[in-house]
Design an enzyme around this catalytic site. Sequence first.
Site, PDB file in Angstrom:
ATOM      1  CB  SER A  43      -0.863   0.008   1.264  1.00 59.43           C
ATOM      2  OG  SER A  43      -1.484   1.259   1.478  1.00 59.43           O
ATOM      3  CE1 TYR A  56      -5.060  -1.932   4.103  1.00 54.75           C
ATOM      4  CE2 TYR A  56      -3.830   0.131   4.019  1.00 54.75           C
ATOM      5  CZ  TYR A  56      -4.422  -0.939   3.376  1.00 54.75           C
ATOM      6  OH  TYR A  56      -4.363  -1.032   2.010  1.00 54.75           O
TER       7      TYR A  56
END
Length: 151
Positions: A43, A56
Amino acid sequence: MEFSEKDWDDVMNVNIKSAFFMSQAVGRHFIANGGGKIINIASMLSFQGGIRVPSYTASKSGIAGITRLLANEWASRNINVNAIAPGYMATDNTAQLRADEDRSKAILDRIPAGRWGSPADLGGAAVFLASSAADYVNGAVLPVDGGWLAR
């Protein structure tokens, strides 16, 4: 301050634990069969801290780390390990952000491409990393983010 241990564990188990053990299983198969390519999904938060998404961010930073670790360990076994780092994509996960006009505008103002990415935008990076054109690419985390990280 209000992030539960269960929420932490749920995200860490899906994002980092599963990626590591899946890579390990596939790596064994690849070693037995002469090599292969592993492409993890990182990410842009593998590069940045983010806000309000601690597990996350930690898990995607971990994906970048295990991608580099496994690339170091397995390159000599003809296994390439790389990752794609998507930016803001128009998916179910970002529906709330896109629905918030102010937040969506702030995000779009930062993306040089001026639009949310689509899942199809990731295809070229995956094809490249899976192809012989990337035979000498190992341990890379390739951003596909419309230029977000360049800002």
